[in-house]
Motif scaffolding. Structure first.
Motif, PDB file in Angstrom:
ATOM      1  N   ASP A  73       0.888  -0.874   0.042  1.00  0.00           N
ATOM      2  CA  ASP A  73       0.095  -0.108  -0.148  1.00  0.00           C
ATOM      3  C   ASP A  73       0.642   1.050  -0.261  1.00  0.00           C
ATOM      4  OD1 ASP A  73      -2.176  -1.478  -0.265  1.00  0.00           O
ATOM      5  OD2 ASP A  73      -3.097  -1.843   2.068  1.00  0.00           O
ATOM      6  N   GLU A  74       2.143   1.255  -0.542  1.00  0.00           N
ATOM      7  CA  GLU A  74       3.393   2.254  -0.360  1.00  0.00           C
ATOM      8  C   GLU A  74       3.156   2.603  -1.801  1.00  0.00           C
ATOM      9  OE1 GLU A  74       6.041   2.467   2.061  1.00  0.00           O
ATOM     10  OE2 GLU A  74       5.308   2.188   4.327  1.00  0.00           O
ATOM     11  N   GLU A  75       3.152   4.126  -2.076  1.00  0.00           N
ATOM     12  CA  GLU A  75       3.386   4.734  -3.809  1.00  0.00           C
ATOM     13  C   GLU A  75       5.151   4.078  -4.211  1.00  0.00           C
ATOM     14  OE1 GLU A  75       2.260   7.929  -6.593  1.00  0.00           O
ATOM     15  OE2 GLU A  75       1.879   7.954  -4.630  1.00  0.00           O
ATOM     16  N   VAL A  76       5.891   3.661  -4.870  1.00  0.00           N
ATOM     17  CA  VAL A  76       6.923   3.921  -5.085  1.00  0.00           C
ATOM     18  C   VAL A  76       7.054   4.487  -6.963  1.00  0.00           C
ATOM     19  CG1 VAL A  76       8.760   2.048  -6.217  1.00  0.00           C
ATOM     20  CG2 VAL A  76       7.265   1.556  -5.068  1.00  0.00           C
ATOM     21  N   PHE A  77       8.332   5.582  -6.309  1.00  0.00           N
ATOM     22  CA  PHE A  77       8.707   6.517  -7.839  1.00  0.00           C
ATOM     23  C   PHE A  77       9.630   6.093  -8.365  1.00  0.00           C
ATOM     24  CE2 PHE A  77       6.365   8.839  -3.758  1.00  0.00           C
ATOM     25  CZ  PHE A  77       5.129   9.446  -3.829  1.00  0.00           C
ATOM     26  N   VAL A  78      10.177   6.544  -9.681  1.00  0.00           N
ATOM     27  CA  VAL A  78      10.630   6.797 -10.325  1.00  0.00           C
ATOM     28  C   VAL A  78      11.086   5.598 -11.128  1.00  0.00           C
ATOM     29  CG1 VAL A  78      13.332   7.161 -11.400  1.00  0.00           C
ATOM     30  CG2 VAL A  78      11.702   8.579  -9.235  1.00  0.00           C
ATOM     31  N   HIS A  79      11.571   4.542 -10.498  1.00  0.00           N
ATOM     32  CA  HIS A  79      11.829   3.408 -10.625  1.00  0.00           C
ATOM     33  C   HIS A  79      11.058   2.009  -9.312  1.00  0.00           C
ATOM     34  CE1 HIS A  79      15.806   2.811  -8.610  1.00  0.00           C
ATOM     35  NE2 HIS A  79      16.152   3.811  -8.997  1.00  0.00           N
ATOM     36  N   PRO A  80      11.178   0.676  -9.760  1.00  0.00           N
ATOM     37  CA  PRO A  80      10.948  -0.536  -7.762  1.00  0.00           C
ATOM     38  C   PRO A  80      12.588  -0.100  -7.812  1.00  0.00           C
ATOM     39  CG  PRO A  80      10.307  -1.539 -10.225  1.00  0.00           C
ATOM     40  CD  PRO A  80      11.065   0.044 -10.933  1.00  0.00           C
ATOM     41  N   ARG A  81      12.147  -0.377  -6.460  1.00  0.00           N
ATOM     42  CA  ARG A  81      13.391  -0.660  -5.316  1.00  0.00           C
ATOM     43  C   ARG A  81      14.106  -1.866  -5.668  1.00  0.00           C
ATOM     44  NH1 ARG A  81       9.051   1.312  -0.944  1.00  0.00           N
ATOM     45  NH2 ARG A  81       9.042   3.168  -0.936  1.00  0.00           N
ATOM     46  N   SER A  82      15.677  -1.518  -5.877  1.00  0.00           N
ATOM     47  CA  SER A  82      16.204  -2.911  -6.306  1.00  0.00           C
ATOM     48  C   SER A  82      16.530  -3.602  -4.644  1.00  0.00           C
ATOM     49  CB  SER A  82      17.540  -2.780  -6.641  1.00  0.00           C
ATOM     50  OG  SER A  82      18.466  -3.998  -5.945  1.00  0.00           O
ATOM     51  N   PRO A  83      16.392  -4.498  -4.179  1.00  0.00           N
ATOM     52  CA  PRO A  83      16.375  -5.311  -3.254  1.00  0.00           C
ATOM     53  C   PRO A  83      17.269  -4.970  -1.946  1.00  0.00           C
ATOM     54  CG  PRO A  83      15.860  -6.528  -4.632  1.00  0.00           C
ATOM     55  CD  PRO A  83      15.941  -6.102  -5.641  1.00  0.00           C
ATOM     56  N   TYR A  84      18.763  -5.110  -3.121  1.00  0.00           N
ATOM     57  CA  TYR A  84      19.870  -5.394  -2.996  1.00  0.00           C
ATOM     58  C   TYR A  84      20.658  -3.804  -2.580  1.00  0.00           C
ATOM     59  CZ  TYR A  84      19.767  -9.716  -5.089  1.00  0.00           C
ATOM     60  OH  TYR A  84      19.320 -10.962  -4.862  1.00  0.00           O
ATOM     61  N   ALA A  85      19.656  -3.081  -2.586  1.00  0.00           N
ATOM     62  CA  ALA A  85      19.594  -1.225  -2.553  1.00  0.00           C
ATOM     63  C   ALA A  85      19.770  -0.896  -0.551  1.00  0.00           C
ATOM     64  CB  ALA A  85      19.424  -0.416  -3.531  1.00  0.00           C
ATOM     65  N   ARG A  86      20.031  -0.233  -0.389  1.00  0.00           N
ATOM     66  CA  ARG A  86      20.049  -0.154   0.781  1.00  0.00           C
ATOM     67  C   ARG A  86      19.494   1.567   1.973  1.00  0.00           C
ATOM     68  NH1 ARG A  86      21.028  -3.572   6.705  1.00  0.00           N
ATOM     69  NH2 ARG A  86      20.565  -1.386   8.524  1.00  0.00           N
ATOM     70  N   VAL A  87      18.446   2.181   1.949  1.00  0.00           N
ATOM     71  CA  VAL A  87      19.434   3.044   2.418  1.00  0.00           C
ATOM     72  C   VAL A  87      18.946   3.138   3.967  1.00  0.00           C
ATOM     73  CG1 VAL A  87      18.506   6.236   2.304  1.00  0.00           C
ATOM     74  CG2 VAL A  87      18.494   4.654   0.580  1.00  0.00           C
TER      75      VAL A  87
END
Length: 258
Positions: A119-133
């Protein structure tokens, strides 16, 4: 200006998306699936591919055209919802495609109004499962200068560590010298942080440095510590940590100066 980490995953790597994915156009849900897959069309981040059976067939417009694409033969479709027409934005892969892509659908990201993971909007492109913030509190003193003018200084900054990008330093507004910041109309989006609410150019003397500071008033849930704080592109300003000047990083955001 899309914001993305440079996590390298092999091209054409495929794996399942463990989340419900939906997209809307003109207020209508055009796809709803728990069977999406990630396809890394290039290394930094993946795209969603959606099972054909999970797309609302009433919105698909068959354009009766097949193309040999890099990942196999695909039949081209458009989208149409209540008079909103998006021609040529859907490709349905056929049996001669890469393993796992038959009957999967790639929809151009910008062809729809919004994408959602759960239920959360995603912007620009899919989030990579290998990226972390990560947004972490710090008691190191961070000072930002440009041409000898102090723009911000804090002994309680929030440091944002994002895979493949330089550390960003976020300051409370009371720690920022707004005398040298001029608001602009720029808006950028990030799949990991959300959409910016404000941008500023930096004015020092008679020189204006365009769009070097920004703020997220309503960041994604994971980045709530940076809400309302101000950060600067350290590619273009001078950053000192505990009095030690840091080298300016080089990123895709700015072309090398000649």
């Amino acid at each position: 200006m899309p914001d993305y980490p440079q996590t390298l995953v092999p091209e054409n790597h495929i794996e399942p998306v463990p989340r419900r994915i939906r997209a809307t156009l003109g207020g209508k849900v055009v796809l709803d699936t728990t069977g999406a897959i990630y396809v890394w069309e290039w290394s930094p981040y993946p795209q969603y591919y959606i099972p054909l059976v999970d797309i609302d067939s009433s919105v698909l417009v068959d354009e009766a055209h097949e193309s040999k694409l890099r990942r196999g033969t695909a039949r081209r479709y458009g989208l149409e919802v209540d008079g909103i027409v998006r021609p040529g934005v859907v490709h349905v892969y056929t049996e001669d495609s890469l393993e796992g892509l038959a009957h999967m659908v790639r929809i151009n990201w910008s062809a729809v109004d919004s994408w959602f993971e759960e239920d959360e909007e995603v912007f620009v492109h899919p989030r990579s499962p290998y990226a972390r913030v990560d947004a972490l509190r710090s008691t190191r003193t961070v000072r930002v200068e440009l041409d000898g003018v102090v723009l911000a200084e804090s002994s309680s900054p929030i440091m944002v560590f994002e895979t493949g990008l330089p550390t960003r330093y976020y300051f409370n507004r009371t720690e920022v010298n707004f005398e040298h910041l001029e608001p602009t109309d720029t808006v950028t989006s990030c799949p990991y942080k959300g959409m910016t609410s404000e941008y500023w150019s930096i004015v020092v003397g008679d020189k204006t440095h365009t769009d070097l500071a920004w703020c997220y008033d309503f960041p994604t849930r994971q980045l709530l510590p940076i809400a309302g704080l101000v950060a600067f592109y350290n590619e273009k300003v001078d950053v000192f940590i505990d009095g030690v000047e840091q080298a300016r990083p080089v990123t895709h955001f700015f072309k090398p100066e000649k």
